[in-house]
Write a protein that holds these residues in place. Sequence first.
Motif, short mmCIF file in Angstrom:
data_model
loop_
_atom_site.label_atom_id
_atom_site.label_comp_id
_atom_site.label_asym_id
_atom_site.label_seq_id
_atom_site.Cartn_x
_atom_site.Cartn_y
_atom_site.Cartn_z
N ILE A 23 32.57 38.34 44.51
CA ILE A 23 32.51 39.26 43.36
C ILE A 23 31.36 38.87 42.44
O ILE A 23 30.73 39.73 41.83
CB ILE A 23 33.87 39.34 42.61
CG1 ILE A 23 33.89 40.53 41.67
CG2 ILE A 23 34.19 38.06 41.89
CD1 ILE A 23 33.82 41.86 42.35
N ARG A 37 43.03 41.37 47.35
CA ARG A 37 42.29 40.93 46.17
C ARG A 37 41.55 39.63 46.46
O ARG A 37 40.41 39.45 46.05
CB ARG A 37 43.22 40.74 44.98
CG ARG A 37 42.47 40.36 43.72
CD ARG A 37 43.40 39.99 42.57
NE ARG A 37 42.63 39.48 41.46
CZ ARG A 37 42.18 38.23 41.37
NH1 ARG A 37 42.41 37.36 42.33
NH2 ARG A 37 41.48 37.85 40.31
N GLY A 68 35.55 32.97 43.77
CA GLY A 68 34.92 34.13 43.14
C GLY A 68 33.50 34.39 43.60
O GLY A 68 32.77 35.15 42.97
N VAL A 79 37.53 39.11 46.08
CA VAL A 79 36.96 38.15 45.13
C VAL A 79 36.17 37.08 45.87
O VAL A 79 35.11 36.67 45.43
CB VAL A 79 38.08 37.54 44.25
CG1 VAL A 79 37.56 36.38 43.43
CG2 VAL A 79 38.66 38.61 43.36
N ARG A 106 35.41 44.19 38.21
CA ARG A 106 36.50 43.23 38.12
C ARG A 106 37.56 43.63 39.13
O ARG A 106 37.86 44.82 39.30
CB ARG A 106 37.09 43.25 36.71
CG ARG A 106 38.30 42.35 36.53
CD ARG A 106 38.80 42.41 35.12
NE ARG A 106 39.44 43.72 34.89
CZ ARG A 106 39.92 44.10 33.72
NH1 ARG A 106 39.82 43.33 32.66
NH2 ARG A 106 40.48 45.29 33.58
N CYS A 107 38.14 42.67 39.79
CA CYS A 107 39.21 42.91 40.77
C CYS A 107 40.53 42.42 40.20
O CYS A 107 40.64 41.27 39.81
CB CYS A 107 38.92 42.18 42.08
SG CYS A 107 37.41 42.72 42.89
#
Length: 169
Positions: free
Chosen positions: A135, A124, A132, A128, A163-164
């Motif tokens: 993403i 994750r 962030g 991201v 969205r992660c």
Amino acid sequence: MSNSLVDYLYFSQIVNIKKKFFNAELKFFKFFFEITKIVPVFVIIRNPFVFYFVKPRDFFIAKFFLRKLRYKLQGKKISIIRAETTLLRLVFSFFDDVYIHNVKLIEKTNGTLIDVTFIFDKDRAVAVGIEGGYIKAVNFIFRNYISFDSSFNKFEKDPVEIRCTKTNL
């Protein structure tokens, strides 16, 4: 992966990527071709990221040159993405180096949310990016460059956001 028919239809949509070439994109386009001898389908720059979209058949050859590209373009974060034609495959191609556990469709009133679920925190975190950044760049590309085939008129107007999340097993 969810089994509903709506999810299947949504993720099976044909996507089109708008090609916008300005001087900066043309310079990166030429640079990529000089290093790899592969013609990218298109280039998207979202500082500090440079996304090279290549045909799926050229992906592994281009990926071989990734280290050299990153060395020559220090200060830029280079990503090589498969230019896929369906939404689900395109989403997976943005997260090539991580294990994706599940992809879910969540419909909201102001758009559509695609929830990409990971099992491990490390996967994750890679998806991201630092603060962030990755993403946000991917969502920028989906808002400004990705459009759906006209046969899916209901979904075409909905903005797509990715969205992660991490799953709790």
